[in-house]
Design an enzyme around this catalytic site. Structure first.
Site, short mmCIF file in Angstrom:
data_model
loop_
_atom_site.label_atom_id
_atom_site.label_comp_id
_atom_site.label_asym_id
_atom_site.label_seq_id
_atom_site.Cartn_x
_atom_site.Cartn_y
_atom_site.Cartn_z
N HIS A 195 0.80 -1.22 0.00
CA HIS A 195 0.00 0.00 0.00
C HIS A 195 0.83 1.27 0.00
CE1 HIS A 195 -3.18 -2.87 0.30
NE2 HIS A 195 -3.94 -1.92 -0.21
N ARG A 302 -10.59 3.15 -2.27
CA ARG A 302 -10.17 2.27 -1.16
C ARG A 302 -10.53 2.95 0.16
NH1 ARG A 302 -5.57 1.18 -4.87
NH2 ARG A 302 -5.42 -1.06 -5.09
N ARG A 338 -15.47 0.98 -2.38
CA ARG A 338 -15.21 -0.34 -1.82
C ARG A 338 -15.37 -0.28 -0.31
NH1 ARG A 338 -9.57 -3.21 -2.38
NH2 ARG A 338 -8.91 -1.67 -0.85
N GLU A 437 -11.27 -11.59 -5.95
CA GLU A 437 -9.87 -11.54 -5.51
C GLU A 437 -9.41 -12.88 -4.95
OE1 GLU A 437 -8.90 -7.52 -3.63
OE2 GLU A 437 -10.83 -8.00 -2.73
N ASN A 460 -4.46 -7.78 -7.89
CA ASN A 460 -3.34 -7.77 -6.94
C ASN A 460 -3.46 -8.95 -5.97
OD1 ASN A 460 -2.78 -5.35 -8.13
ND2 ASN A 460 -3.58 -4.10 -6.46
N ASP A 461 -4.65 -9.09 -5.42
CA ASP A 461 -4.86 -10.20 -4.49
C ASP A 461 -5.10 -11.51 -5.22
OD1 ASP A 461 -4.55 -9.29 -1.82
OD2 ASP A 461 -6.28 -8.00 -2.14
N ARG A 471 2.15 -10.63 -2.23
CA ARG A 471 2.28 -9.47 -3.13
C ARG A 471 3.28 -8.44 -2.65
NH1 ARG A 471 -3.63 -6.58 -2.45
NH2 ARG A 471 -2.59 -4.63 -2.85
N CYS A 508 -9.50 -3.93 -11.49
CA CYS A 508 -9.04 -2.78 -10.72
C CYS A 508 -7.71 -3.03 -10.02
CB CYS A 508 -10.10 -2.34 -9.70
SG CYS A 508 -10.44 -3.59 -8.47
C1 PEP Z 1 -6.61 -5.87 -5.67
O1 PEP Z 1 -6.43 -6.75 -4.81
O2 PEP Z 1 -6.29 -6.02 -6.86
C2 PEP Z 1 -7.20 -4.58 -5.30
C3 PEP Z 1 -7.52 -3.69 -6.22
O3 PEP Z 1 -7.36 -4.32 -3.97
P1 PEP Z 1 -6.15 -3.86 -3.02
O4 PEP Z 1 -4.96 -3.61 -3.88
O5 PEP Z 1 -6.62 -2.66 -2.30
O6 PEP Z 1 -6.01 -5.05 -2.12
MG MG Z 2 -7.38 -6.50 -2.90
#
Ligand code: PEP
Ligand code: MG
Length: 589
Positions: A195, A302, A338, A437, A460-461, A471, A508
């Site tokens: 993050h 977020r 979200r 995810e 991402n997840d 990640r 996303c």
């Molecule tokens: C993801 O997991 O791709 C996502 C957009 O959420 P975050 O990156 O906030 O976990």
């Molecule tokens: Mg995520």
């Protein structure tokens, strides 16, 4: 002054250079600042006021947490109030200010250090762990010292600096990076989707992470260059190197300005297929920046940053203020809010949530919300209330099974009815969608998608869980491959299933911001690409430079390949021959 060059992972492009400021992993680290003997009494008064403010804050937090979550969660504040009332502790701080003639911040840091050492010597594990409570309280006092400074000294310009840290807590990153004085960031730990990295990109602050031990090789005051484009960090460079990077910076800044011009161009492919670049944002204030980069909506807000930035639990009004601000600024474009993704690497400092052995697989996101329903209700009320303009949509993170959607829908309906009784105006049809995810959710896309209005793929997840690759762990980041054939098969299945069911689908995760991956997604049928706004011009350029027909053919062929590298090579080769402009801007980033 030693000249050092280090390689890490560039996670936010651009070049930042300036004086290095080494941050400790606590919130209140500061440089030693001396004061004149005449200023001592004033400094003691400042400390006293900060302690009073901290006391009020703790009492308020205690009340809120007790009301929201029950007595058992509020007891921690009693402990903190006891620490705050400890005469010995505060006498040592006062004495340090008197004797050493230093600012209160520095005295706090010194005394905290002493206490940490004392606690370290305690054999009993439980008591040893209490040291973090002392740090926590002192950090709060330190924050209140700074708060005073911010409020009263107008037009004070904070020193521009490059932050270097071992790693940053999301709450800490939110506070520090949004302060407006950070030229660049470099950390020992972290990956591209941590993050801190995401936030740095949102705020256009160059960042390099995964430097292993930079914090041990530098000191505050060193001169540092952070090249977030190439993932390089240079400490105390000779003049020639400084000049070289100044030139590079100028070139990058020029390129960046040029890139921004694409914001006004239409989002269509060469063969006139419409696509939609959307923005992922963390802070309400980012919304204008997002639109200036060409966003056609907010694909992901977020919302957890509302919790992470505030010292106490945010109230319904705090949520509502943030959501309405975004909805108004984006109107008539859509805004996908979200619900909180708390847990995982994002803990909630106000609640002192117990540490879990494996937070990524623990009580995170919707799992946390359904466990802490009072908090969740507060958020849902605010989201629904913010929907009067009819452009607000809800997005639920980390759905694993269909039962969770059932629970959310029940709660959603209850809250709507409650608001109706209160005669509050809102959009009765406010749409509800889920993030895909978790691989298990992906595999039942057909079942899930029928329950909701749309899907958003959080790559991402999804990739982290599908490939079993953390990640944010740089030791395994070489395995984190969005173009891995298994990832591609899974994502194609999600997109095509959603479209077949006549539902909207977006991506996303950071994958939408990578030109090669975006082309693959386009080939799969995706039209909504939500990403960190600074990448929108680059993706827009890529998608505007290609013909859908060609992309579809190449992607079809790529699905028969064995490795991510084969996929990458095929796309570059084939698309580049036909559409040489597609990667023009991608190469510089
Ligand atoms: C993801 O997991 O791709 C996502 C957009 O959420 P975050 O990156 O906030 O976990
Ligand atoms: Mg995520």
């Amino acid at each position: 002054m030693t000249f050092i060059r280090l390689r890490g992972k560039g996670v936010s492009p651009g070049i930042g250079m300036g004086e290095l400021s080494l941050t400790e992993p606590v919130l209140f680290s500061v440089r030693k600042e001396s004061i004149s003997p005449a200023a001592v009494e004033g400094e003691l008064r400042r400390l006293k006021r900060a302690v009073e403010r901290t006391e009020n804050e703790l009492l308020q937090l205690k009340r809120e947490v007790k009301g929201n979550m029950g007595e058992e969660h509020a007891f921690i504040f009693d402990a903190h109030l006891l620490i705050l009332g400890d005469r010995t502790l505060f006498e040592s701080i006062e004495q340090t200010i008197r004797k050493e003639k230093v600012r209160a911040e520095w005295a706090l840091t010194q005394v905290n250090q002493k206490y940490q050492e004392l606690f370290d010597a305690i054999v009993d594990e439980y008591f040893r762990q209490r040291k973090s409570d002392v740090s926590d309280v002192l950090a709060r006092v330190a924050a209140n010292l700074v708060l005073k400074k911010k409020r009263t000294i107008k037009n004070e310009r904070k020193k521009q600096e490059v932050l270097v840290a071992h790693e940053m807590l999301p709450s800490e990153a939110a506070v520090r990076l949004s302060a407006g004085n950070v030229l660049a960031v470099a950390t020992d730990m972290g990956g591209a989707t941590s993050h801190t990295a995401i936030l740095a990109r949102s705020l256009n602050i160059p960042a390099v992470v995964g430097l292993h031990n930079i914090t041990q090789q530098v000191k505050s005051g060193d001169f540092i260059i952070v090249d977030g484009t190439d993932g390089e960090v240079i400490i105390n460079p000779p003049l020639a190197v400084r000049k070289e990077f100044l030139g590079k910076k100028e070139k990058y800044d020029h390129y960046y300005r040029e890139l921004k011009k694409t914001a006004k161009l239409k989002s269509v492919t060469l063969d006139n297929v419409r696509f939609f670049p959307l923005a992922n944002i963390e802070l309400p204030d980012e919304v204008e920046m997002a639109f200036s980069f060409g966003a056609e909506g907010v694909g992901l807000f977020r919302s957890e940053f509302i919790y992470l930035q505030s010292p106490s639990l945010p109230k319904e009004e705090d949520h509502l203020a943030a959501y309405s601000r975004i909805a108004k600024a984006a109107y008539p474009a859509p805004v996908y809010i979200r619900t909180m993704d708390i847990g995982g690497e994002k803990s909630l400092p106000q609640l002192k949530i117990e540490k879990e052995p494996n937070p990524a697989l623990g009580l995170r996101a919707i799992r946390f919300s359904l466990k802490h329903r009072d908090l969740f209700r507060v958020q849902l009320r605010a989201i629904i209330k913010s929907s009067t303009l009819k452009n607000v949509r809800v997005l639920i993170p980390m759905i694993t099974e269909v039962e969770e959607i059932g629970e959310v829908k029940r709660l959603f309906e209850e809250v709507k009815q409650e608001l109706e009784k209160e005669r509050v105006k809102f959009d009765r049809q406010i749409p509800l969608g889920v993030m895909i995810e978790v691989p298990a959710a992906a595999a039942i896309t057909d079942i899930l998608v029928r329950e909701v209005d749309y899907l958003s793929i959080g790559t991402n997840d999804l990739i982290q869980y599908y490939l079993a690759v953390d990640r944010s762990n740089e030791f395994v980041s070489y395995l984190y491959k969005p173009l891995h054939p298994s990832v591609l098969r899974l994502i194609r299945f999600i997109i095509q299933t959603a479209l077949r069911e006549g539902k909207d689908v977006a991506v996303c995760g950071e994958m939408a911001a990578d030109p090669l991956s975006a082309l693959v997604l386009l080939g799969f049928g995706l039209r909504k690409f939500s990403m960190n706004p600074i990448f929108i011009p680059r993706i827009k350029n890529t998608l505007r430079s290609v013909e859908l027909r060609t992309v579809e053919q190449v992607v079809e062929e790529a699905m028969n390949l064995k490795t991510a590298q084969d996929v990458e090579e095929l796309i570059i080769e084939r698309i580049l021959v036909k559409h040489p402009k597609a990667f023009l801007m991608g190469q510089v980033m």
